[in-house]
Design an enzyme around this catalytic site. Structure first.
Site, PDB file in Angstrom:
ATOM      1  N   LYS A   1      31.445  25.516   5.274  1.00 15.11           N
ATOM      2  CA  LYS A   1      32.621  25.636   4.410  1.00 15.11           C
ATOM      3  C   LYS A   1      32.973  27.096   4.117  1.00 15.11           C
ATOM      4  CE  LYS A   1      31.853  21.126   2.332  1.00 15.11           C
ATOM      5  NZ  LYS A   1      32.598  20.466   3.381  1.00 15.11           N
ATOM      6  N   CYS A   2      32.864  27.923   5.116  1.00 19.35           N
ATOM      7  CA  CYS A   2      33.089  29.367   4.991  1.00 19.35           C
ATOM      8  C   CYS A   2      34.356  29.737   5.754  1.00 19.35           C
ATOM      9  CB  CYS A   2      31.870  30.093   5.581  1.00 19.35           C
ATOM     10  SG  CYS A   2      32.004  31.885   5.650  1.00 19.35           S
ATOM     11  N   GLY A   3      35.016  30.788   5.334  1.00 14.78           N
ATOM     12  CA  GLY A   3      36.171  31.286   6.072  1.00 14.78           C
ATOM     13  C   GLY A   3      35.810  31.699   7.490  1.00 14.78           C
TER      14      GLY A   3
ATOM     15  N   THR B   1      33.604  30.002   9.330  1.00  9.19           N
ATOM     16  CA  THR B   1      33.098  28.817  10.029  1.00  9.19           C
ATOM     17  C   THR B   1      33.714  28.629  11.419  1.00  9.19           C
ATOM     18  OG1 THR B   1      32.537  27.741   7.945  1.00  9.19           O
ATOM     19  CG2 THR B   1      32.788  26.296   9.855  1.00  9.19           C
TER      20      THR B   1
END
Length: 165
Positions: free
Chosen positions: A37-39, A41
């Protein structure tokens, strides 16, 4: 701190099986702390492409899920596996969720964080998707910070430099 060779440090796969880097990677490897759930990803796509493009030359990408950066890997093992395989087609090995910084830092990251990046800086992992390139035999030869894309020219060149011809 440990004197165990990097390739022999006890690890656990995402599905709970004991392993080591020596078992996961017979040649060069790129060890990357990952999150769903990371930018950053979407880097999973480029990591999978590297794994496909160089796998037949002994190269392995190893993903290390970590929830230490703003809770961006909240899932359990099954949720992480499902997300990675269905969203990005990830076929490379994933380890159990691991602490990469702090008092519970895994022994693997005790050793990896001693390696300096291109600016000569070692120490804590900055964010998700920090990458360590290991030569065959397990020596850390490059460290790439999170915003360096896996398919950036400098990463590809470094991978090609440690692979057999």
């Amino acid at each position: 701190m440990t004197d165990t060779p990097l390739t022999d440090i006890a690890l656990e796969t995402l599905d709970g099986k004991p392993t080591t880097l020596a078992e996961l990677a017979t040649g060069a490897a790129l060890v990357v702390n990952v999150a769903s759930k990371c930018g950053l990803t979407p880097q999973y796509s480029a990591l999978e492409k590297l794994a496909q493009d160089y796998g037949d030359r002994g190269f392995t990408v190893i993903g290390v899920p970590c929830n230490q950066f703003m809770g961006q890997e909240p899932g359990n093992a099954e949720e992480i596996q499902t997300f990675c395989s269905t969203t990005y087609g990830v076929s490379f090995p994933l380890l159990a969720k691991t602490d990469v910084n702090g008092p519970d830092r895994h022994p693997l990251y005790d050793q990896l964080t001693k390696a300096a990046d291109g600016d000569g800086e070692a120490g804590d992992i900055q964010w998700n998707f920090e990458k360590f390139l290991l030569a065959p035999g397990g020596a850390v030869v490059n460290r790439f910070r999170p915003r360096t894309e896996p398919d950036a020219p400098e990463v590809v060149a470094a991978i090609e430099a440690v692979l057999p011809g």
